[in-house]
Design a protein around this motif. Structure first.
Motif, PDB file in Angstrom:
ATOM      1  N   VAL A 115      -6.515   2.347  12.425  1.00  0.00           N
ATOM      2  CA  VAL A 115      -5.769   3.494  11.908  1.00  0.00           C
ATOM      3  C   VAL A 115      -6.765   4.436  11.225  1.00  0.00           C
ATOM      4  O   VAL A 115      -7.544   4.015  10.364  1.00  0.00           O
ATOM      5  CB  VAL A 115      -4.689   3.052  10.887  1.00  0.00           C
ATOM      6  N   VAL A 116      -6.743   5.704  11.644  1.00  0.00           N
ATOM      7  CA  VAL A 116      -7.604   6.715  11.033  1.00  0.00           C
ATOM      8  C   VAL A 116      -6.701   7.808  10.477  1.00  0.00           C
ATOM      9  O   VAL A 116      -5.830   8.313  11.186  1.00  0.00           O
ATOM     10  CB  VAL A 116      -8.561   7.329  12.089  1.00  0.00           C
ATOM     11  N   LEU A 117      -6.897   8.144   9.206  1.00  0.00           N
ATOM     12  CA  LEU A 117      -6.065   9.176   8.581  1.00  0.00           C
ATOM     13  C   LEU A 117      -6.934  10.339   8.126  1.00  0.00           C
ATOM     14  O   LEU A 117      -7.884  10.154   7.352  1.00  0.00           O
ATOM     15  CB  LEU A 117      -5.322   8.575   7.369  1.00  0.00           C
ATOM     16  N   GLU A 174      -2.948   4.176  -3.580  1.00  0.00           N
ATOM     17  CA  GLU A 174      -2.481   3.219  -2.585  1.00  0.00           C
ATOM     18  C   GLU A 174      -3.327   3.267  -1.309  1.00  0.00           C
ATOM     19  O   GLU A 174      -3.625   2.233  -0.699  1.00  0.00           O
ATOM     20  CB  GLU A 174      -1.027   3.527  -2.253  1.00  0.00           C
ATOM     21  N   LEU A 175      -3.723   4.475  -0.930  1.00  0.00           N
ATOM     22  CA  LEU A 175      -4.573   4.594   0.260  1.00  0.00           C
ATOM     23  C   LEU A 175      -5.906   3.892   0.014  1.00  0.00           C
ATOM     24  O   LEU A 175      -6.425   3.195   0.893  1.00  0.00           O
ATOM     25  CB  LEU A 175      -4.785   6.072   0.612  1.00  0.00           C
ATOM     26  N   PRO A 202     -10.775  -3.018   5.574  1.00  0.00           N
ATOM     27  CA  PRO A 202     -11.982  -2.175   5.710  1.00  0.00           C
ATOM     28  C   PRO A 202     -12.405  -1.954   7.161  1.00  0.00           C
ATOM     29  O   PRO A 202     -13.026  -0.945   7.482  1.00  0.00           O
ATOM     30  CB  PRO A 202     -13.046  -2.946   4.929  1.00  0.00           C
ATOM     31  N   ASP A 203     -12.091  -2.894   8.030  1.00  0.00           N
ATOM     32  CA  ASP A 203     -12.525  -2.745   9.430  1.00  0.00           C
ATOM     33  C   ASP A 203     -11.448  -2.104  10.311  1.00  0.00           C
ATOM     34  O   ASP A 203     -11.654  -1.897  11.494  1.00  0.00           O
ATOM     35  CB  ASP A 203     -12.915  -4.116  10.012  1.00  0.00           C
TER      36      ASP A 203
END
Ligand SMILES: Cc1cc2nc3c(=O)[nH]c(=O)nc-3n(C[C@H](O)[C@H](O)[C@H](O)COP(=O)(O)OP(=O)(O)OC[C@H]3O[C@@H](n4cnc5c(N)ncnc54)[C@H](O)[C@@H]3O)c2cc1C
Length: 361
Positions: free
Chosen positions: A141-143, A158-159, A167-168
Protein backbone atom coordinates in the motif's frame (compact mmCIF):
# COMPACT_ATOMS: atom_id res chain seq x y z
CA UNK A 1 -40.87 7.47 -0.16
CA UNK A 2 -37.89 7.64 2.19
CA UNK A 3 -35.15 5.09 2.54
CA UNK A 4 -35.06 3.49 6.00
CA UNK A 5 -33.09 5.59 8.46
CA UNK A 6 -31.96 4.75 11.97
CA UNK A 7 -31.26 6.82 15.06
CA UNK A 8 -27.78 6.07 16.33
CA UNK A 9 -26.10 7.18 19.54
CA UNK A 10 -22.89 9.11 19.25
CA UNK A 11 -20.37 7.22 21.38
CA UNK A 12 -17.49 9.62 20.96
CA UNK A 13 -16.43 12.79 19.15
CA UNK A 14 -12.66 12.94 18.59
CA UNK A 15 -10.78 16.14 17.80
CA UNK A 16 -8.44 15.02 14.99
CA UNK A 17 -7.17 18.49 14.03
CA UNK A 18 -8.41 22.04 14.69
CA UNK A 19 -10.77 21.63 11.73
CA UNK A 20 -11.70 17.95 11.77
CA UNK A 21 -13.66 15.70 14.09
CA UNK A 22 -14.25 11.96 14.00
CA UNK A 23 -17.67 10.81 15.13
CA UNK A 24 -18.01 7.26 16.43
CA UNK A 25 -21.50 5.75 16.35
CA UNK A 26 -22.84 3.00 18.56
CA UNK A 27 -24.50 0.45 16.31
CA UNK A 28 -26.68 -1.92 18.35
CA UNK A 29 -26.39 -5.65 17.64
CA UNK A 30 -29.77 -5.80 15.86
CA UNK A 31 -28.52 -3.23 13.32
CA UNK A 32 -25.07 -4.71 12.76
CA UNK A 33 -26.14 -6.50 9.59
CA UNK A 34 -27.81 -3.39 8.10
CA UNK A 35 -24.73 -1.36 8.93
CA UNK A 36 -22.16 -3.85 7.59
CA UNK A 37 -19.83 -2.03 5.20
CA UNK A 38 -16.86 -2.39 2.92
CA UNK A 39 -13.88 0.01 3.10
CA UNK A 40 -14.51 3.18 1.09
CA UNK A 41 -18.27 3.31 1.73
CA UNK A 42 -20.09 6.24 3.35
CA UNK A 43 -22.95 6.99 5.73
CA UNK A 44 -25.58 9.65 5.10
CA UNK A 45 -26.43 11.67 8.22
CA UNK A 46 -29.31 14.05 8.96
CA UNK A 47 -27.91 17.20 10.52
CA UNK A 48 -30.65 19.15 12.31
CA UNK A 49 -31.46 22.60 10.98
CA UNK A 50 -33.91 25.17 12.29
CA UNK A 51 -34.21 26.50 8.76
CA UNK A 52 -35.06 23.36 6.81
CA UNK A 53 -35.62 20.68 9.46
CA UNK A 54 -32.57 18.77 8.40
CA UNK A 55 -29.64 18.80 6.03
CA UNK A 56 -28.55 15.45 4.58
CA UNK A 57 -24.81 14.96 4.09
CA UNK A 58 -22.66 11.96 3.14
CA UNK A 59 -19.55 11.14 5.19
CA UNK A 60 -17.15 8.33 4.38
CA UNK A 61 -16.38 5.79 7.05
CA UNK A 62 -12.80 6.29 8.20
CA UNK A 63 -12.84 3.14 10.32
CA UNK A 64 -12.24 -0.28 8.81
CA UNK A 65 -15.03 -2.86 8.85
CA UNK A 66 -13.11 -5.50 10.79
CA UNK A 67 -12.50 -3.06 13.67
CA UNK A 68 -16.20 -3.24 14.53
CA UNK A 69 -16.30 0.58 14.60
CA UNK A 70 -18.51 2.93 12.64
CA UNK A 71 -16.53 6.15 12.52
CA UNK A 72 -16.86 9.07 10.13
CA UNK A 73 -14.46 12.00 9.93
CA UNK A 74 -15.71 15.44 9.08
CA UNK A 75 -13.60 18.43 8.10
CA UNK A 76 -15.02 21.94 8.32
CA UNK A 77 -15.93 23.46 4.98
CA UNK A 78 -15.56 27.24 4.91
CA UNK A 79 -19.08 28.66 5.36
CA UNK A 80 -20.46 25.12 5.28
CA UNK A 81 -23.49 24.38 7.40
CA UNK A 82 -23.41 20.68 8.27
CA UNK A 83 -19.66 20.21 8.67
CA UNK A 84 -19.41 23.16 11.07
CA UNK A 85 -22.45 21.98 13.01
CA UNK A 86 -20.86 18.54 13.45
CA UNK A 87 -17.48 20.01 14.44
CA UNK A 88 -18.97 22.55 16.87
CA UNK A 89 -22.22 21.15 18.26
CA UNK A 90 -22.18 17.37 18.21
CA UNK A 91 -21.03 15.59 21.37
CA UNK A 92 -20.94 12.11 22.89
CA UNK A 93 -24.38 11.03 24.09
CA UNK A 94 -26.22 12.89 21.29
CA UNK A 95 -28.13 11.01 18.62
CA UNK A 96 -28.18 11.41 14.83
CA UNK A 97 -30.37 9.92 12.15
CA UNK A 98 -28.27 7.92 9.74
CA UNK A 99 -28.82 5.92 6.55
CA UNK A 100 -26.98 2.57 6.25
CA UNK A 101 -23.63 2.44 4.42
CA UNK A 102 -23.51 2.69 0.66
CA UNK A 103 -21.14 3.59 -2.17
CA UNK A 104 -18.97 1.94 -4.79
CA UNK A 105 -15.55 3.47 -4.03
CA UNK A 106 -14.46 0.10 -2.73
CA UNK A 107 -11.71 -2.37 -3.68
CA UNK A 108 -12.87 -5.56 -5.37
CA UNK A 109 -9.76 -7.49 -4.31
CA UNK A 110 -8.33 -6.59 -0.91
CA UNK A 111 -5.12 -8.54 -1.72
CA UNK A 112 -4.23 -6.16 -4.56
CA UNK A 113 -1.41 -3.58 -4.33
CA UNK A 114 -2.92 -0.14 -3.73
CA UNK A 115 -1.79 3.32 -4.82
CA UNK A 116 -3.85 5.72 -2.69
CA UNK A 117 -4.11 9.48 -3.22
CA UNK A 118 -5.71 11.44 -0.38
CA UNK A 119 -6.05 15.20 -0.10
CA UNK A 120 -7.36 16.87 3.09
CA UNK A 121 -10.63 15.24 4.20
CA UNK A 122 -10.28 12.88 1.22
CA UNK A 123 -8.10 10.74 3.53
CA UNK A 124 -11.29 9.41 5.12
CA UNK A 125 -12.27 6.59 2.73
CA UNK A 126 -8.63 6.13 1.81
CA UNK A 127 -7.44 5.32 5.35
CA UNK A 128 -10.26 2.79 5.67
CA UNK A 129 -9.02 1.07 2.50
CA UNK A 130 -5.39 1.28 3.70
CA UNK A 131 -6.12 -0.19 7.11
CA UNK A 132 -8.22 -2.98 5.68
CA UNK A 133 -5.70 -3.83 2.98
CA UNK A 134 -2.86 -3.91 5.53
CA UNK A 135 -4.73 -5.89 8.15
CA UNK A 136 -6.76 -8.22 5.94
CA UNK A 137 -4.94 -8.20 2.60
CA UNK A 138 -1.50 -9.28 1.45
CA UNK A 139 -0.39 -6.58 -1.01
CA UNK A 140 1.58 -3.36 -0.74
CA UNK A 141 0.00 0.00 0.00
CA UNK A 142 1.42 3.38 -1.05
CA UNK A 143 -0.26 6.59 0.11
CA UNK A 144 0.41 10.02 -1.38
CA UNK A 145 -1.24 12.40 1.09
CA UNK A 146 -1.53 16.13 0.33
CA UNK A 147 -2.37 18.74 2.97
CA UNK A 148 -2.10 22.46 3.44
CA UNK A 149 0.40 22.22 6.32
CA UNK A 150 1.53 19.88 9.09
CA UNK A 151 -1.24 20.87 11.48
CA UNK A 152 -3.93 20.00 8.96
CA UNK A 153 -2.80 16.37 8.53
CA UNK A 154 -5.66 14.17 9.76
CA UNK A 155 -4.58 10.75 11.15
CA UNK A 156 -0.86 11.71 11.14
CA UNK A 157 -0.12 9.63 14.27
CA UNK A 158 -2.07 6.64 13.14
CA UNK A 159 -0.42 6.61 9.72
CA UNK A 160 2.99 6.73 11.40
CA UNK A 161 2.04 3.75 13.60
CA UNK A 162 0.81 1.77 10.59
CA UNK A 163 4.08 2.44 8.76
CA UNK A 164 5.97 1.12 11.79
CA UNK A 165 3.75 -1.92 11.97
CA UNK A 166 4.01 -2.71 8.25
CA UNK A 167 7.43 -1.30 7.23
CA UNK A 168 7.75 -3.59 4.21
CA UNK A 169 4.18 -3.10 2.95
CA UNK A 170 3.12 0.47 3.72
CA UNK A 171 4.70 3.69 2.44
CA UNK A 172 3.30 7.15 3.16
CA UNK A 173 4.47 10.25 1.30
CA UNK A 174 3.25 13.50 2.88
CA UNK A 175 3.00 16.49 0.57
CA UNK A 176 2.60 19.86 2.29
CA UNK A 177 1.24 22.57 0.02
CA UNK A 178 2.62 25.31 2.31
CA UNK A 179 6.14 23.97 1.62
CA UNK A 180 5.92 22.58 -1.89
CA UNK A 181 2.93 24.25 -3.57
CA UNK A 182 0.18 22.18 -5.18
CA UNK A 183 1.50 18.94 -6.67
CA UNK A 184 1.60 19.28 -10.45
CA UNK A 185 0.39 16.68 -12.93
CA UNK A 186 4.01 16.03 -13.91
CA UNK A 187 5.06 15.45 -10.29
CA UNK A 188 2.08 13.19 -9.65
CA UNK A 189 2.69 11.24 -12.85
CA UNK A 190 6.35 10.78 -11.95
CA UNK A 191 5.36 9.43 -8.55
CA UNK A 192 2.65 7.13 -9.91
CA UNK A 193 4.90 5.79 -12.66
CA UNK A 194 6.66 3.60 -10.08
CA UNK A 195 3.41 1.82 -9.27
CA UNK A 196 1.89 1.07 -12.65
CA UNK A 197 0.57 -2.35 -11.65
CA UNK A 198 -1.22 -1.03 -8.52
CA UNK A 199 -4.93 -0.21 -8.13
CA UNK A 200 -5.47 3.53 -7.62
CA UNK A 201 -8.03 5.21 -5.35
CA UNK A 202 -8.23 9.01 -5.40
CA UNK A 203 -10.16 11.32 -3.08
CA UNK A 204 -9.62 14.98 -2.27
CA UNK A 205 -10.45 18.53 -3.32
CA UNK A 206 -11.55 18.90 -6.96
CA UNK A 207 -8.33 20.45 -8.38
CA UNK A 208 -6.19 17.76 -6.72
CA UNK A 209 -8.44 14.96 -7.99
CA UNK A 210 -8.31 16.40 -11.47
CA UNK A 211 -4.50 16.61 -11.38
CA UNK A 212 -4.15 13.03 -10.12
CA UNK A 213 -6.69 11.64 -12.57
CA UNK A 214 -5.04 13.43 -15.50
CA UNK A 215 -1.66 12.15 -14.37
CA UNK A 216 -2.89 8.56 -14.16
CA UNK A 217 -4.61 8.83 -17.56
CA UNK A 218 -1.48 10.32 -19.11
CA UNK A 219 0.53 7.38 -17.83
CA UNK A 220 -1.93 5.00 -19.44
CA UNK A 221 -3.13 3.74 -16.08
CA UNK A 222 -5.94 1.34 -17.05
CA UNK A 223 -9.48 2.44 -16.24
CA UNK A 224 -10.29 -0.68 -14.28
CA UNK A 225 -7.57 0.24 -11.79
CA UNK A 226 -8.54 3.91 -11.36
CA UNK A 227 -11.23 4.86 -8.84
CA UNK A 228 -12.27 8.27 -7.56
CA UNK A 229 -14.73 9.60 -5.00
CA UNK A 230 -16.17 13.11 -5.31
CA UNK A 231 -17.15 14.90 -2.11
CA UNK A 232 -20.23 16.96 -2.92
CA UNK A 233 -23.11 18.17 -0.75
CA UNK A 234 -26.49 16.59 -1.33
CA UNK A 235 -29.16 19.02 -2.46
CA UNK A 236 -32.04 16.66 -1.67
CA UNK A 237 -33.34 14.96 1.41
CA UNK A 238 -33.31 11.15 1.41
CA UNK A 239 -34.74 11.09 4.97
CA UNK A 240 -38.06 12.19 3.58
CA UNK A 241 -39.89 13.51 6.62
CA UNK A 242 -39.71 17.24 6.17
CA UNK A 243 -42.70 18.42 4.20
CA UNK A 244 -41.21 21.71 3.10
CA UNK A 245 -38.10 20.09 1.74
CA UNK A 246 -40.10 17.45 -0.07
CA UNK A 247 -42.39 20.01 -1.66
CA UNK A 248 -39.43 22.10 -2.77
CA UNK A 249 -37.73 19.00 -4.14
CA UNK A 250 -40.84 17.98 -6.07
CA UNK A 251 -41.02 21.42 -7.67
CA UNK A 252 -37.37 21.32 -8.59
CA UNK A 253 -37.71 17.84 -9.95
CA UNK A 254 -40.62 18.77 -12.18
CA UNK A 255 -38.55 21.60 -13.62
CA UNK A 256 -35.53 19.29 -14.03
CA UNK A 257 -37.60 16.56 -15.64
CA UNK A 258 -38.97 19.02 -18.14
CA UNK A 259 -35.45 20.20 -18.88
CA UNK A 260 -34.01 16.68 -19.08
CA UNK A 261 -36.86 15.22 -21.10
CA UNK A 262 -35.18 15.91 -24.42
CA UNK A 263 -31.73 14.83 -23.28
CA UNK A 264 -32.30 11.28 -22.11
CA UNK A 265 -33.11 8.88 -24.90
CA UNK A 266 -35.60 6.30 -23.72
CA UNK A 267 -37.44 3.25 -24.91
CA UNK A 268 -41.12 4.15 -24.79
CA UNK A 269 -42.84 0.77 -24.63
CA UNK A 270 -43.38 -1.38 -21.54
CA UNK A 271 -40.15 -3.05 -20.48
CA UNK A 272 -39.75 -6.65 -19.35
CA UNK A 273 -37.83 -5.90 -16.16
CA UNK A 274 -36.04 -8.30 -13.83
CA UNK A 275 -34.42 -7.12 -10.59
CA UNK A 276 -32.18 -8.92 -8.11
CA UNK A 277 -32.03 -7.29 -4.67
CA UNK A 278 -30.95 -8.70 -1.31
CA UNK A 279 -31.30 -12.29 -2.47
CA UNK A 280 -34.79 -11.72 -3.90
CA UNK A 281 -35.88 -11.57 -7.53
CA UNK A 282 -38.63 -9.34 -8.89
CA UNK A 283 -40.18 -9.25 -12.37
CA UNK A 284 -42.39 -6.51 -13.84
CA UNK A 285 -43.73 -5.92 -17.33
CA UNK A 286 -45.35 -2.49 -17.02
CA UNK A 287 -42.47 -0.01 -16.70
CA UNK A 288 -42.96 2.52 -19.45
CA UNK A 289 -40.18 4.91 -18.53
CA UNK A 290 -42.62 7.60 -17.34
CA UNK A 291 -40.79 7.41 -14.04
CA UNK A 292 -37.12 6.74 -13.41
CA UNK A 293 -36.33 3.17 -12.45
CA UNK A 294 -35.94 3.90 -8.72
CA UNK A 295 -39.36 5.52 -8.53
CA UNK A 296 -40.96 2.72 -10.52
CA UNK A 297 -39.50 0.13 -8.11
CA UNK A 298 -40.70 2.16 -5.12
CA UNK A 299 -44.19 2.32 -6.63
CA UNK A 300 -44.10 -1.48 -6.68
CA UNK A 301 -43.13 -1.62 -3.01
CA UNK A 302 -39.53 -2.68 -3.66
CA UNK A 303 -37.19 -1.42 -0.92
CA UNK A 304 -34.54 -0.21 -3.36
CA UNK A 305 -31.56 1.73 -1.94
CA UNK A 306 -31.01 5.44 -2.63
CA UNK A 307 -29.68 8.59 -1.06
CA UNK A 308 -29.38 11.81 -3.08
CA UNK A 309 -31.85 11.10 -5.93
CA UNK A 310 -29.82 13.54 -8.01
CA UNK A 311 -27.13 11.41 -9.64
CA UNK A 312 -24.56 12.80 -7.20
CA UNK A 313 -23.87 9.78 -5.01
CA UNK A 314 -23.85 6.08 -5.84
CA UNK A 315 -26.21 4.70 -3.20
CA UNK A 316 -28.76 3.60 -5.81
CA UNK A 317 -26.24 2.02 -8.19
CA UNK A 318 -27.08 -1.29 -9.85
CA UNK A 319 -25.32 -3.49 -12.39
CA UNK A 320 -27.04 -4.04 -15.72
CA UNK A 321 -26.89 -7.73 -16.60
CA UNK A 322 -29.01 -7.58 -19.76
CA UNK A 323 -30.29 -4.68 -21.86
CA UNK A 324 -29.35 -1.11 -21.01
CA UNK A 325 -30.37 1.90 -19.00
CA UNK A 326 -29.90 5.57 -19.93
CA UNK A 327 -29.14 8.10 -17.17
CA UNK A 328 -30.58 11.62 -17.11
CA UNK A 329 -27.73 12.87 -14.98
CA UNK A 330 -24.52 11.31 -13.66
CA UNK A 331 -21.93 13.05 -11.51
CA UNK A 332 -20.39 10.01 -9.93
CA UNK A 333 -19.81 7.08 -12.28
CA UNK A 334 -16.70 7.21 -14.46
CA UNK A 335 -16.10 5.52 -17.80
CA UNK A 336 -14.80 2.45 -16.08
CA UNK A 337 -17.95 2.10 -13.96
CA UNK A 338 -20.09 2.56 -17.05
CA UNK A 339 -18.09 -0.05 -18.93
CA UNK A 340 -18.71 -2.42 -16.00
CA UNK A 341 -22.46 -1.91 -16.54
CA UNK A 342 -22.98 0.18 -13.40
CA UNK A 343 -25.92 2.61 -13.62
CA UNK A 344 -27.73 4.97 -11.21
CA UNK A 345 -31.33 3.86 -10.83
CA UNK A 346 -32.43 7.28 -9.53
CA UNK A 347 -31.62 8.62 -12.99
CA UNK A 348 -32.40 5.48 -14.99
CA UNK A 349 -34.68 5.39 -18.02
CA UNK A 350 -35.10 2.31 -20.21
CA UNK A 351 -33.21 1.92 -23.46
CA UNK A 352 -34.19 -1.64 -24.28
CA UNK A 353 -37.28 -3.83 -24.36
CA UNK A 354 -35.83 -6.18 -21.76
CA UNK A 355 -33.75 -5.14 -18.80
CA UNK A 356 -32.15 -7.24 -16.08
CA UNK A 357 -30.37 -5.53 -13.20
CA UNK A 358 -28.75 -6.61 -9.97
CA UNK A 359 -28.06 -4.65 -6.81
CA UNK A 360 -25.79 -7.39 -5.54
CA UNK A 361 -22.58 -5.87 -6.86
C1 LIG B 1 -19.79 10.14 -0.99
C2 LIG B 1 -19.36 11.33 -0.18
C3 LIG B 1 -18.52 11.16 0.89
C4 LIG B 1 -18.10 12.27 1.64
N1 LIG B 1 -17.25 12.07 2.69
C5 LIG B 1 -16.81 13.13 3.41
C6 LIG B 1 -15.91 12.93 4.50
O1 LIG B 1 -15.51 11.81 4.80
N2 LIG B 1 -15.49 14.01 5.20
C7 LIG B 1 -15.90 15.28 4.89
O2 LIG B 1 -15.50 16.22 5.58
N3 LIG B 1 -16.75 15.49 3.84
C8 LIG B 1 -17.23 14.45 3.12
N4 LIG B 1 -18.11 14.65 2.09
C9 LIG B 1 -18.57 16.02 1.81
C10 LIG B 1 -19.78 16.33 2.73
O3 LIG B 1 -20.87 15.50 2.38
C11 LIG B 1 -20.24 17.78 2.60
O4 LIG B 1 -20.34 18.10 1.24
C12 LIG B 1 -19.30 18.74 3.31
O5 LIG B 1 -19.18 18.44 4.69
C13 LIG B 1 -19.80 20.20 3.16
O6 LIG B 1 -21.09 20.28 3.69
P1 LIG B 1 -21.54 21.61 4.47
O7 LIG B 1 -23.00 21.53 4.72
O8 LIG B 1 -20.65 21.87 5.63
O9 LIG B 1 -21.19 22.74 3.44
P2 LIG B 1 -22.08 23.32 2.27
O10 LIG B 1 -22.82 22.27 1.56
O11 LIG B 1 -21.16 24.18 1.48
O12 LIG B 1 -23.06 24.22 3.09
C14 LIG B 1 -23.69 25.25 2.45
C15 LIG B 1 -25.12 24.82 2.15
O13 LIG B 1 -25.83 24.71 3.38
C16 LIG B 1 -27.04 25.46 3.29
N5 LIG B 1 -27.31 26.02 4.61
C17 LIG B 1 -26.66 27.02 5.23
N6 LIG B 1 -27.20 27.22 6.46
C18 LIG B 1 -28.23 26.35 6.58
C19 LIG B 1 -29.18 26.07 7.60
N7 LIG B 1 -29.18 26.74 8.76
N8 LIG B 1 -30.09 25.09 7.38
C20 LIG B 1 -30.10 24.39 6.23
N9 LIG B 1 -29.23 24.63 5.22
C21 LIG B 1 -28.30 25.58 5.40
C22 LIG B 1 -26.76 26.54 2.27
O14 LIG B 1 -27.98 26.95 1.66
C23 LIG B 1 -25.85 25.82 1.29
O15 LIG B 1 -26.61 25.11 0.33
C24 LIG B 1 -18.55 13.57 1.31
C25 LIG B 1 -19.43 13.72 0.24
C26 LIG B 1 -19.83 12.62 -0.50
C27 LIG B 1 -20.79 12.80 -1.65
Amino acid sequence: MATESFVLNVAEVIEETADARSVVFEVPSELQEKFAYTPGQFLTVAVPSERTGLVARCYSLSSSPHSGRHQITVKRTVDGYASNWICEQLKAGDTLRVLPPSGIFTPKDIDADFLLFGGGSGITPVISIARTALEKGTGKVVLFYANENESSVIFAGELASLVQEYPDRFTVVHWLVSLQGLPSETQLAHFASYFMSYTAFVCGPAPYMKAVTNALKELGFPRERRHQEKFVSLGGNPFGDVEEVLAAQAELKEADDAEDADDAPAFAGPVALEVELDGQSYAFDDWTGQQVLLEFLESKGVDAPFSCREGNCSSCACVVLEGDLAMKHNEVLDDEDLADGIRLTCQGLPLTETLKISYNG
